[in-house]
Enzyme design. Structure first.
Site, PDB file in Angstrom:
ATOM      1  N   CYS A  39       0.843  -1.187   0.000  1.00  0.00           N
ATOM      2  CA  CYS A  39       0.000   0.000   0.000  1.00  0.00           C
ATOM      3  C   CYS A  39       0.876   1.234   0.000  1.00  0.00           C
ATOM      4  CB  CYS A  39      -0.882  -0.017   1.249  1.00  0.00           C
ATOM      5  SG  CYS A  39      -1.825   1.497   1.486  1.00  0.00           S
ATOM      6  N   CYS A  42       0.436   3.206   3.525  1.00  0.00           N
ATOM      7  CA  CYS A  42       0.964   2.783   4.825  1.00  0.00           C
ATOM      8  C   CYS A  42       2.051   1.724   4.725  1.00  0.00           C
ATOM      9  CB  CYS A  42      -0.171   2.269   5.715  1.00  0.00           C
ATOM     10  SG  CYS A  42      -0.882   0.704   5.178  1.00  0.00           S
ATOM     11  N   CYS A  87      -7.536  -0.832   2.044  1.00  0.00           N
ATOM     12  CA  CYS A  87      -6.373  -1.314   2.788  1.00  0.00           C
ATOM     13  C   CYS A  87      -6.764  -1.512   4.247  1.00  0.00           C
ATOM     14  CB  CYS A  87      -5.224  -0.308   2.696  1.00  0.00           C
ATOM     15  SG  CYS A  87      -3.819  -0.764   3.731  1.00  0.00           S
ATOM     16  N   CYS A  90      -4.551   1.026   6.630  1.00  0.00           N
ATOM     17  CA  CYS A  90      -4.769   2.462   6.781  1.00  0.00           C
ATOM     18  C   CYS A  90      -6.171   2.902   6.389  1.00  0.00           C
ATOM     19  CB  CYS A  90      -3.733   3.241   5.973  1.00  0.00           C
ATOM     20  SG  CYS A  90      -3.889   3.049   4.181  1.00  0.00           S
ATOM     21  N   CYS A 110      -9.503  -5.351  -8.625  1.00  0.00           N
ATOM     22  CA  CYS A 110      -9.231  -4.362  -9.667  1.00  0.00           C
ATOM     23  C   CYS A 110      -8.636  -3.133  -8.970  1.00  0.00           C
ATOM     24  CB  CYS A 110     -10.535  -4.030 -10.383  1.00  0.00           C
ATOM     25  SG  CYS A 110     -10.347  -2.916 -11.766  1.00  0.00           S
TER      26      CYS A 110
HETATM   27 ZN   LIG Z   1      -2.589   1.184   3.614  1.00  0.00          ZN
END
Ligand SMILES: [Zn+2]
Length: 128
Positions: A39, A42, A87, A90, A110
């Site tokens: 990610c 984060c 995510c 975060c 996606c």
């Molecule tokens: Zn994240």
């Protein structure tokens, strides 16, 4: 206080405002090396390159996520009921989840490539 990672305007719009990048705009569409996708917000590990596949959608697509890495919620924006992928680390928006992916999961994550950080596997190091 958790350290804020520097984000581009495009990343911030996707993660915080659920924007969607232009299809075909992410260089990660063509990323074929083995490695790890994190990610951009984060640094959490989200996807392994082994689950990436070419969906033809114009967005980086995966058929599975790291266990517990991606949360889902129903997104009813734009008059559609879609499953939003978030995510778990975060809470940032990543993309959407569809059920038209390949086996073994039948799922298609996606993703907006702009909010994924690709980390190539190191040569000679064992993969977990
Ligand atoms: Zn994240």
């Amino acid at each position: 206080m958790p350290e804020e990672r520097p984000l581009t305007d495009a990343q911030r719009r996707i993660l915080k405002e659920q924007a969607t990048e232009r299809p075909g705009s992410s260089p990660l569409n063509h990323e074929k090396r083995s490695g790890l996708y994190r990610c951009a917000g984060c640094g959490a590990e989200l996807f392994d390159s082994g689950t990436k596949y070419e969906s033809g959608s114009g967005w980086p697509s995966f058929y599975d996520a790291k266990p517990g890495a991606v949360s889902i919620r129903t997104d009813t924006s734009h008059g559609m009921a879609r499953t939003e992928a978030i995510c778990a680390g975060c809470g940032g928006h990543l993309g959407h989840l569809f059920d038209d992916g390949p086996q073994p999961t039948g799922q298609r994550y996606c993703m907006n490539g702009a909010v994924l950080d690709f980390e190539p596997a190191e040569q000679g190091k064992d993969k977990a």
